[in-house]
Design a protein around this motif. Structure first.
Motif, PDB file in Angstrom:
ATOM      1  N   UNK A  62      -9.153  -6.859  -8.002  1.00 30.07           N
ATOM      2  CA  UNK A  62      -8.774  -5.447  -8.118  1.00 30.07           C
ATOM      3  C   UNK A  62      -9.154  -4.624  -6.894  1.00 30.07           C
ATOM      4  N   UNK A  63     -10.167  -5.071  -6.150  1.00 33.66           N
ATOM      5  CA  UNK A  63     -10.583  -4.310  -4.961  1.00 33.66           C
ATOM      6  C   UNK A  63      -9.523  -4.332  -3.859  1.00 33.66           C
ATOM      7  N   UNK A  64      -8.621  -5.284  -3.917  1.00 32.51           N
ATOM      8  CA  UNK A  64      -7.599  -5.414  -2.876  1.00 32.51           C
ATOM      9  C   UNK A  64      -6.282  -4.731  -3.246  1.00 32.51           C
ATOM     10  N   UNK A  65      -6.221  -4.117  -4.418  1.00 27.11           N
ATOM     11  CA  UNK A  65      -4.975  -3.503  -4.873  1.00 27.11           C
ATOM     12  C   UNK A  65      -4.673  -2.230  -4.092  1.00 27.11           C
ATOM     13  N   UNK A 121       7.806  -1.949   6.743  1.00 23.99           N
ATOM     14  CA  UNK A 121       6.977  -1.156   5.848  1.00 23.99           C
ATOM     15  C   UNK A 121       7.878  -0.350   4.911  1.00 23.99           C
ATOM     16  N   UNK A 122       7.837  -0.617   3.614  1.00 27.23           N
ATOM     17  CA  UNK A 122       8.730   0.083   2.686  1.00 27.23           C
ATOM     18  C   UNK A 122       8.284   1.514   2.413  1.00 27.23           C
ATOM     19  N   UNK A 123       9.259   2.413   2.273  1.00 28.84           N
ATOM     20  CA  UNK A 123       8.969   3.789   1.913  1.00 28.84           C
ATOM     21  C   UNK A 123       8.863   3.940   0.410  1.00 28.84           C
ATOM     22  N   UNK A 124       8.421   5.094  -0.070  1.00 28.24           N
ATOM     23  CA  UNK A 124       8.263   5.315  -1.517  1.00 28.24           C
ATOM     24  C   UNK A 124       9.541   5.091  -2.308  1.00 28.24           C
ATOM     25  N   UNK A 154       8.022  -8.988   3.028  1.00 35.43           N
ATOM     26  CA  UNK A 154       8.665  -8.378   4.195  1.00 35.43           C
ATOM     27  C   UNK A 154       7.740  -7.371   4.866  1.00 35.43           C
ATOM     28  N   UNK A 155       6.841  -6.758   4.074  1.00 40.40           N
ATOM     29  CA  UNK A 155       5.879  -5.812   4.645  1.00 40.40           C
ATOM     30  C   UNK A 155       4.706  -6.521   5.308  1.00 40.40           C
ATOM     31  N   UNK A 156       4.630  -7.862   5.116  1.00 39.61           N
ATOM     32  CA  UNK A 156       3.551  -8.673   5.694  1.00 39.61           C
ATOM     33  C   UNK A 156       2.165  -8.152   5.314  1.00 39.61           C
ATOM     34  N   UNK A 157       1.976  -7.829   4.053  1.00 37.52           N
ATOM     35  CA  UNK A 157       0.659  -7.385   3.604  1.00 37.52           C
ATOM     36  C   UNK A 157      -0.284  -8.585   3.618  1.00 37.52           C
ATOM     37  N   UNK A 158      -1.593  -8.354   3.759  1.00 41.10           N
ATOM     38  CA  UNK A 158      -2.554  -9.466   3.752  1.00 41.10           C
ATOM     39  C   UNK A 158      -2.441 -10.266   2.453  1.00 41.10           C
ATOM     40  N   UNK A 160      -4.575 -11.392   0.327  1.00 37.83           N
ATOM     41  CA  UNK A 160      -5.362 -10.893  -0.802  1.00 37.83           C
ATOM     42  C   UNK A 160      -4.686  -9.691  -1.454  1.00 37.83           C
ATOM     43  N   UNK A 161      -4.111  -8.821  -0.640  1.00 40.16           N
ATOM     44  CA  UNK A 161      -3.412  -7.650  -1.169  1.00 40.16           C
ATOM     45  C   UNK A 161      -2.116  -8.061  -1.842  1.00 40.16           C
ATOM     46  N   UNK A 162      -1.433  -9.044  -1.261  1.00 40.04           N
ATOM     47  CA  UNK A 162      -0.188  -9.557  -1.843  1.00 40.04           C
ATOM     48  C   UNK A 162      -0.421 -10.015  -3.279  1.00 40.04           C
ATOM     49  N   UNK A 163      -1.432 -10.844  -3.469  1.00 37.99           N
ATOM     50  CA  UNK A 163      -1.733 -11.381  -4.794  1.00 37.99           C
ATOM     51  C   UNK A 163      -2.215 -10.281  -5.737  1.00 37.99           C
TER      52      UNK A 163
END
Length: 241
Positions: A62-65, A121-124, A154-158, A160-163
């Motif tokens: 949850x800390x990576x959300x 990077x996706x917008x809102x 596609x945003x190439x998030x880390x 840990x954040x992806x999961x």
């Protein structure tokens, strides 16, 4: 016989889902359809299994959300899930089943190229629309993962954040989808007992095994296996309908 095959299919798909963080429903859907379960039961099994397995992942990560991104995804998924529940009865089963197979195959092909291209990077607005699409797929086919997974990839998030983001999105969206289906009387009572507890046990066990396998295998090789299995199972469902 059918129930045994279905439970084995859920456990097998959960192994892959546990190792990759997503994709279990992509395999579970066509496999359960192939063994003879009707679409409404497949949807409930997938949503419940994803809710249970991803809750554990969310508690650990949850800390990576990214709370804002997940909130936008969920905000979009609510009207999408309701719209899906309202319209799913208008789609004949002989149309929905092959359509689900084609969707799975296309999702697998897209996952094969998920690392390609430049980070975007996706917008809102795009995040909300992605949630809307996932919500609609959630109550119609339970395949709510691919839109969000592709967006995050596609945003190439880390990693840990992806999961973590997917786990947060899955937990809320699956819970809301089950609640909507329940309120509308669209949960088949026959799947609740004794089948559903057996499916959930298989999903949790498979998820744990998948987590252990992920630590020992090459991520690239394992993902290739997942993509191939997803595409093949999707095509088998579509062509066998």
């Amino acid at each position: 016989m059918v129930l045994g095959l279905a439970v084995a299919a859920v456990g097998f798909a959960a192994i892959l889902g546990g190792a990759t963080g997503f994709g279990a429903a992509l395999l579970t859907t066509p496999l359960l359809l192939l063994v003879g379960l009707p679409v409404p039961e497949v949807v409930v099994v997938n949503l419940a299994a994803t809710l249970v397995t991803r809750t554990g992942v969310l508690c650990r990560s949850h800390r990576h959300v990214d709370v804002r991104r997940v909130a936008l995804l969920v905000a979009g998924s609510v009207p999408g899930a309701w719209l899906g529940a309202v319209t799913v009865g208008m789609i004949p089963p002989h149309v929905l089943k092959p359509a689900a197979g084609v969707l799975v195959a296309l999702a697998g092909i897209r996952l094969a190229f998920i690392d390609g291209g430049r980070p975007k990077r996706p917008g809102p607005a795009l995040i909300a629309v992605t949630g809307l699409t996932g919500g609609y797929l959630s109550t119609t086919t339970s395949l709510n993962g691919p839109p969000a997974a592709v967006l995050l990839a596609r945003a190439r998030v880390p990693p840990a954040t992806f999961i973590a983001d997917l786990a947060g999105y899955f937990v809320v969206t699956c819970a809301l989808s089950l609640a909507i289906l329940g309120v509308r009387g669209q949960i088949p009572l026959g799947v609740l007992w004794p089948a559903l507890p057996m499916f959930l046990v298989a999903a949790v066990a498979g998820n744990l095994v998948g987590g252990q396998i992920a630590r020992r295998l090459s991520g690239r090789a394992f993902r290739l296996t997942v993509v191939v299995l997803v595409v093949v199972s999707g095509l088998a469902t579509a062509l066998g309908s």
